[in-house]
Design an enzyme around this catalytic site. Structure first.
Site, PDB file in Angstrom:
ATOM      1  N   ARG A   1     -28.998 -26.816  -2.916  1.00 29.54           N
ATOM      2  CA  ARG A   1     -30.166 -26.787  -3.791  1.00 29.54           C
ATOM      3  C   ARG A   1     -30.714 -28.201  -3.894  1.00 29.54           C
ATOM      4  O   ARG A   1     -29.946 -29.164  -3.990  1.00 29.54           O
ATOM      5  CB  ARG A   1     -29.789 -26.278  -5.196  1.00 29.54           C
TER       6      ARG A   1
ATOM      7  N   HIS B   1     -36.705 -24.389   3.303  1.00 26.77           N
ATOM      8  CA  HIS B   1     -35.699 -23.485   2.703  1.00 26.77           C
ATOM      9  C   HIS B   1     -35.445 -22.268   3.616  1.00 26.77           C
ATOM     10  O   HIS B   1     -35.727 -21.123   3.235  1.00 26.77           O
ATOM     11  CB  HIS B   1     -36.137 -23.042   1.306  1.00 26.77           C
TER      12      HIS B   1
ATOM     13  N   GLU C   1     -39.447 -27.651  -5.079  1.00 28.25           N
ATOM     14  CA  GLU C   1     -40.016 -26.846  -3.997  1.00 28.25           C
ATOM     15  C   GLU C   1     -41.266 -26.099  -4.463  1.00 28.25           C
ATOM     16  O   GLU C   1     -41.274 -25.601  -5.590  1.00 28.25           O
ATOM     17  CB  GLU C   1     -38.975 -25.821  -3.537  1.00 28.25           C
TER      18      GLU C   1
HETATM   19  C1  DGY Z   1     -29.775 -18.306  -1.758  1.00 28.55           C
HETATM   20  O1  DGY Z   1     -29.468 -17.147  -1.451  1.00 28.55           O
HETATM   21  O2  DGY Z   1     -29.393 -18.835  -2.788  1.00 28.55           O
HETATM   22  C2  DGY Z   1     -30.613 -19.059  -0.790  1.00 28.55           C
HETATM   23  O3  DGY Z   1     -31.010 -20.289  -1.210  1.00 28.55           O
HETATM   24  C3  DGY Z   1     -31.756 -18.232  -0.272  1.00 28.55           C
HETATM   25  O4  DGY Z   1     -31.193 -17.746   0.858  1.00 28.55           O
END
Ligand code: DGY
Length: 326
Positions: free
Chosen positions: A239, A285, A268
């Protein structure tokens, strides 16, 4: 009997729609752009279920706007977009999609690692530019991967999948984790434990695989970058807010570290302009973005959601205490 009303903030994939439509009366948001907050709050008013993406904040404001809501089903494993306490207080079940995206996300961490090490993006741009006149001995020389040290921060499901792939490159793999894993698992993954400072000092590549929690927000800050090797690269598919982006930009500018390859960002889809430099690979992402995996995620989210309306326990609950209480 009328089917329960559900809002899905994405069209999803046909396999998932089949599951949802069989049990629920689903209104799908079908535009590529995400629904605005106002739109979402308006649509959710009379709904008992919500299928959402990580772009939607599921917080008290939304829950107040949706008094009938029984379940918020996230199409993602990470759920930092959900205020779990707020959901639990209102008796709303929150679910996520663990497990199905581990290998795909690990592949992508490696894609980024190799792309930054071997300057693939710079090379691609140059090859397309028309400026390539001849082969040259020192053109776009990157750095070797084989035999180097990979540092994994967070050895959960995805971190472990990243570690397994390192065997093919004869890398030394070290990791740090809130809890050291059992010795037999360390042995089978061929990984060695280090505390954070040791890992920072020894790694040639550092790959982040921690969830976003209050204790991991800004985890990679200026002091950490200063402890890394000047020749080291940071890979982030976890993240964005796990990394202090301004500190990362400063470290890249001062050549405190060699570069970074990023899939996620602090705000983002905004990308700090200081990250748009040749020694940074940027992806929007894409960690879990394959048709197979995104389909599995959507199917899992649909299955989680319909379980509630069939009087069953959703398989992947974030706050199971909500159902245990009732
Ligand atoms: C998640 O699943 O947390 C990702 O960031 C999106 O695939």
């Amino acid at each position: 009997m009328a089917k329960p009303k559900v809002y899905a903030t994405h069209e999803l994939f046909p396999d998932a729609r089949k599951i949802l439509d069989a049990t629920c009366d689903v209104e799908y948001w079908s535009q590529q752009e995400r629904p605005s907050r106002d739109e979402l709050l308006r649509r959710i008013k009379d709904k008992e279920g919500l299928v959402c993406l990580l772009t939607e904040k599921i917080n008290d404001e939304l829950l107040r706007a949706a008094p009938k809501l029984r379940i918020a089903s996230n199409v993602a494993v990470g759920y930092d977009n959900i205020d779990v306490d707020a959901c639990s207080k209102r008796g709303v079940v929150a679910t996520n999609t663990p497990g199905v995206l581990d290998e795909t996300t690990a592949d992508f961490a490696w894609t980024l690692l190799m792309a930054i090490a071997r300057r693939v993006v710079e090379g691609d741009q140059f090859a397309r530019s028309g400026n390539w006149k001849s082969w040259n001995l020192d053109q776009f020389c990157g750095t070797d991967i084989g035999g180097k040290t990979l540092g994994i921060v967070g050895l959960g499901r995805i971190g472990s999948a990243v570690a397994r792939r390192a065997a093919g490159f004869q890398m030394k793999v070290i990791y740090t984790n809130t809890k050291r894993i059992p010795a037999d698992v360390e042995k089978s993954l061929n990984v060695e434990y280090r505390d954070m400072n040791q890992l920072l000092a020894e790694s040639d590549f550092i790959s982040l695989h921690v969830p976003l929690r209050p204790e991991t927000r800004g985890l990679f800050d200026s002091p950490k970058f200063h402890r890394m090797k000047r020749t080291a690269y940071l890979i982030n598919t976890s993240r964005g807010p796990v990394v202090d982006e301004a500190a990362l930009v400063a470290s890249l500018e001062s050549k405190t570290i060699a570069g970074a390859a990023l899939d996620v960002y602090e705000n983002e889809p905004f990308i700090h302009p200081g990250l748009k430099r040749p020694n940074v690979v940027l992806a929007p992402h894409l960690g879990s973005a394959t048709v197979e995996t995104r389909t599995k995620m959507a199917v899992m989210a649909a299955t989680n959601l319909v379980s509630i309306f069939k009087g069953q326990m959703p398989p992947h609950m974030i706050n199971p205490q909500v159902l245990k209480k009732s």
